[in-house]
Motif scaffolding. Structure first.
Motif, PDB file in Angstrom:
ATOM      1  N   LEU A  83       0.342  30.785 -25.891  1.00  0.00           N
ATOM      2  CA  LEU A  83       1.354  30.986 -26.926  1.00  0.00           C
ATOM      3  C   LEU A  83       2.503  29.997 -26.783  1.00  0.00           C
ATOM      4  O   LEU A  83       3.030  29.486 -27.779  1.00  0.00           O
ATOM      5  CB  LEU A  83       1.893  32.412 -26.895  1.00  0.00           C
ATOM      6  CG  LEU A  83       2.866  32.748 -28.036  1.00  0.00           C
ATOM      7  CD1 LEU A  83       2.194  32.570 -29.393  1.00  0.00           C
ATOM      8  CD2 LEU A  83       3.425  34.148 -27.902  1.00  0.00           C
ATOM      9  N   SER A 104       3.674  36.881 -24.675  1.00  0.00           N
ATOM     10  CA  SER A 104       4.791  36.045 -25.151  1.00  0.00           C
ATOM     11  C   SER A 104       5.072  34.866 -24.226  1.00  0.00           C
ATOM     12  O   SER A 104       5.600  33.845 -24.672  1.00  0.00           O
ATOM     13  CB  SER A 104       6.059  36.896 -25.316  1.00  0.00           C
ATOM     14  OG  SER A 104       6.649  37.232 -24.074  1.00  0.00           O
ATOM     15  N   VAL A 109       2.499  30.584 -36.317  1.00  0.00           N
ATOM     16  CA  VAL A 109       2.032  31.077 -35.016  1.00  0.00           C
ATOM     17  C   VAL A 109       0.782  31.932 -35.176  1.00  0.00           C
ATOM     18  O   VAL A 109      -0.187  31.791 -34.415  1.00  0.00           O
ATOM     19  CB  VAL A 109       3.147  31.868 -34.302  1.00  0.00           C
ATOM     20  CG1 VAL A 109       2.601  32.550 -33.047  1.00  0.00           C
ATOM     21  CG2 VAL A 109       4.298  30.939 -33.934  1.00  0.00           C
ATOM     22  N   ASP A 110       0.777  32.817 -36.173  1.00  0.00           N
ATOM     23  CA  ASP A 110      -0.374  33.705 -36.364  1.00  0.00           C
ATOM     24  C   ASP A 110      -1.654  32.925 -36.642  1.00  0.00           C
ATOM     25  O   ASP A 110      -2.749  33.360 -36.281  1.00  0.00           O
ATOM     26  CB  ASP A 110      -0.104  34.673 -37.513  1.00  0.00           C
ATOM     27  CG  ASP A 110       0.877  35.775 -37.125  1.00  0.00           C
ATOM     28  OD1 ASP A 110       1.142  35.921 -35.919  1.00  0.00           O
ATOM     29  OD2 ASP A 110       1.380  36.460 -38.028  1.00  0.00           O
ATOM     30  N   ALA A 111      -1.517  31.773 -37.276  1.00  0.00           N
ATOM     31  CA  ALA A 111      -2.696  30.959 -37.583  1.00  0.00           C
ATOM     32  C   ALA A 111      -3.244  30.248 -36.353  1.00  0.00           C
ATOM     33  O   ALA A 111      -4.392  29.778 -36.360  1.00  0.00           O
ATOM     34  CB  ALA A 111      -2.351  29.931 -38.656  1.00  0.00           C
ATOM     35  N   ARG A 131      -6.657  35.377 -31.416  1.00  0.00           N
ATOM     36  CA  ARG A 131      -6.805  36.421 -32.429  1.00  0.00           C
ATOM     37  C   ARG A 131      -6.728  37.822 -31.844  1.00  0.00           C
ATOM     38  O   ARG A 131      -6.304  38.756 -32.506  1.00  0.00           O
ATOM     39  CB  ARG A 131      -8.146  36.246 -33.157  1.00  0.00           C
ATOM     40  CG  ARG A 131      -8.226  34.985 -33.997  1.00  0.00           C
ATOM     41  CD  ARG A 131      -9.553  34.903 -34.741  1.00  0.00           C
ATOM     42  NE  ARG A 131     -10.686  34.820 -33.829  1.00  0.00           N
ATOM     43  CZ  ARG A 131     -11.135  33.685 -33.316  1.00  0.00           C
ATOM     44  NH1 ARG A 131     -10.531  32.542 -33.603  1.00  0.00           N
ATOM     45  NH2 ARG A 131     -12.176  33.669 -32.510  1.00  0.00           N
ATOM     46  N   GLU A 188      10.498  38.026 -33.172  1.00  0.00           N
ATOM     47  CA  GLU A 188       9.167  38.559 -32.913  1.00  0.00           C
ATOM     48  C   GLU A 188       8.968  39.041 -31.476  1.00  0.00           C
ATOM     49  O   GLU A 188       8.220  39.976 -31.238  1.00  0.00           O
ATOM     50  CB  GLU A 188       8.108  37.501 -33.244  1.00  0.00           C
ATOM     51  CG  GLU A 188       8.107  37.051 -34.694  1.00  0.00           C
ATOM     52  CD  GLU A 188       7.818  38.186 -35.662  1.00  0.00           C
ATOM     53  OE1 GLU A 188       6.943  39.031 -35.347  1.00  0.00           O
ATOM     54  OE2 GLU A 188       8.474  38.246 -36.713  1.00  0.00           O
ATOM     55  N   ARG A 226       6.295  32.762 -38.260  1.00  0.00           N
ATOM     56  CA  ARG A 226       5.292  33.795 -38.025  1.00  0.00           C
ATOM     57  C   ARG A 226       3.933  33.378 -38.583  1.00  0.00           C
ATOM     58  O   ARG A 226       2.900  33.542 -37.925  1.00  0.00           O
ATOM     59  CB  ARG A 226       5.744  35.108 -38.660  1.00  0.00           C
ATOM     60  CG  ARG A 226       4.916  36.334 -38.241  1.00  0.00           C
ATOM     61  CD  ARG A 226       5.373  37.586 -38.970  1.00  0.00           C
ATOM     62  NE  ARG A 226       6.805  37.775 -38.864  1.00  0.00           N
ATOM     63  CZ  ARG A 226       7.645  37.746 -39.909  1.00  0.00           C
ATOM     64  NH1 ARG A 226       7.182  37.506 -41.133  1.00  0.00           N
ATOM     65  NH2 ARG A 226       8.931  37.952 -39.731  1.00  0.00           N
ATOM     66  N   GLN A 227       3.932  32.833 -39.792  1.00  0.00           N
ATOM     67  CA  GLN A 227       2.684  32.367 -40.392  1.00  0.00           C
ATOM     68  C   GLN A 227       2.050  31.255 -39.550  1.00  0.00           C
ATOM     69  O   GLN A 227       0.840  31.244 -39.312  1.00  0.00           O
ATOM     70  CB  GLN A 227       2.939  31.855 -41.811  1.00  0.00           C
ATOM     71  CG  GLN A 227       3.116  32.936 -42.863  1.00  0.00           C
ATOM     72  CD  GLN A 227       3.159  32.355 -44.264  1.00  0.00           C
ATOM     73  OE1 GLN A 227       3.776  31.309 -44.500  1.00  0.00           O
ATOM     74  NE2 GLN A 227       2.530  33.017 -45.207  1.00  0.00           N
ATOM     75  N   ARG A 258      -2.369  31.387 -32.773  1.00  0.00           N
ATOM     76  CA  ARG A 258      -2.402  32.174 -31.536  1.00  0.00           C
ATOM     77  C   ARG A 258      -3.787  32.804 -31.359  1.00  0.00           C
ATOM     78  O   ARG A 258      -4.559  32.922 -32.322  1.00  0.00           O
ATOM     79  CB  ARG A 258      -1.331  33.261 -31.580  1.00  0.00           C
ATOM     80  CG  ARG A 258      -1.697  34.440 -32.457  1.00  0.00           C
ATOM     81  CD  ARG A 258      -0.535  35.325 -32.832  1.00  0.00           C
ATOM     82  NE  ARG A 258       0.308  35.702 -31.731  1.00  0.00           N
ATOM     83  CZ  ARG A 258       1.477  36.328 -31.890  1.00  0.00           C
ATOM     84  NH1 ARG A 258       1.909  36.622 -33.113  1.00  0.00           N
ATOM     85  NH2 ARG A 258       2.208  36.663 -30.860  1.00  0.00           N
TER      86      ARG A 258
END
Length: 302
Positions: free
Chosen positions: A115, A110, A165-167, A171, A134, A162-163, A169
């Motif tokens: 990130l 985090s 960041v997930d795309a 993997r 999160e 979230r979408q 960050r």
């Protein structure tokens, strides 16, 4: 308390604030990406907290986080405009962290430079919501009070953030041991001037981002690609006037390099690793961002 708070102030408000200070700093830092701004936010939080009637506060931790988030959000909106005029790329302020931060995988990720850079691409409201939901696990109703939005709006912000960041960050989580091994291979390749070894540890699409803040020399744009990054190291090291050394350290909970020029701290280089190769190099040289490297900053999610 903040930097200017007197040590001889005592009482229930002080005790509660000090009990949660490390958490409040972590929240403010993850929202802002700046230790200096986070410290200022904590000072403002303290000044607001001592005016609160504690008898009316059911959950002191949540209330303190609420105040901190509001102050951090206000400051983030203000500094966002300043960062747009920043000379060259802007990188988060690096923190020397204790071993316990690196051992906490969730906390280390985090606050990682990788990130934190992704969080920079969110809107202020999205970033605050993402951090509280999160990272720290606060409920939507609690977050709504902190960001002055309805729970429904907070849910939408959380989903969108979230979408996003997930795309972007990394993997997969990388173990501390693996990160250290990759960093040592990189350092050895640079020290020996072995271009092939350097290319083997760098991912083909690696990016090097340097932050000199207009004070120290740094590339004004990201350097893209393994060949270009390797060429930058080969050419740059040859132009250094003085003795340049690098030592392994732990920055923002992750292995990094502390760079010294003639014995004085010149900067910090953090890395992003995916599939056992370096995909990101983040070199902070701006001296205004190097004040938290001589002592470990305590961070916590609790």
């Amino acid at each position: 308390m903040g930097r200017e708070t007197r040590d001889d102030v005592t009482g229930p408000a002080t005790e509660a604030f000090l009990a949660h200070r490390n958490l409040l700093f972590t929240v403010a830092y993850e929202v802002l990406g700046s230790a200096a701004d986070a410290e200022d936010v904590l000072q403002e939080t303290w000044l607001g907290w001592v005016k609160v009637d504690l008898a009316q506060v059911r959950n002191q931790r949540a209330y303190l986080v609420l105040i901190t988030t509001r102050k951090a959000l206000d400051r983030l909106r203000a500094v966002k405009r300043r960062r747009e005029a920043y000379v060259g790329p802007w990188l988060p302020e690096p923190l020397l962290t204790a071993p316990d931060v690196a051992e906490d995988v969730e906390l280390a990720e985090s606050v990682s430079m990788a990130l934190m850079l992704v969080l920079e691409t969110l809107s202020p409201a999205e970033r605050a919501v993402f951090v509280l939901r999160e990272v720290f696990g606060f409920g939507y109703d609690e977050i709504a009070d902190a960001v002055d939005k309805s729970p429904a709006a907070v849910r939408q912000l959380a989903h969108r953030a979230r979408q996003h960041v997930d795309a972007r960050r990394p993997r997969q989580a990388v173990s501390l041991k693996q990160s250290q091994a990759v960093l040592e291979s990189f350092l050895l390749a640079v020290k020996t001037g072995d271009p092939q070894a350097l290319l083997e540890v760098l991912a083909p699409d690696v990016v090097l981002i340097s932050d000199g803040g207009g004070i120290k020399h740094a590339a004004l744009r990201p350097v893209l690609g393994a060949a270009q990054v390797a060429r930058m190291f080969a050419g740059g090291l040859g132009k250094v006037q003085g003795t340049l050394t690098a030592e392994s350290t732990v920055i923002n909970g992750n292995p990094a390099l502390l760079i010294r020029l003639d014995g004085e701290i010149d900067g910090v280089m953090a890395i992003r690793i995916e599939d056992a190769r370096i995909t990101g190099l983040y070199y902070v040289r701006n001296p205004e961002k190097l004040s938290h490297l001589t002592f470990a900053t305590p961070l916590t999610l609790h």
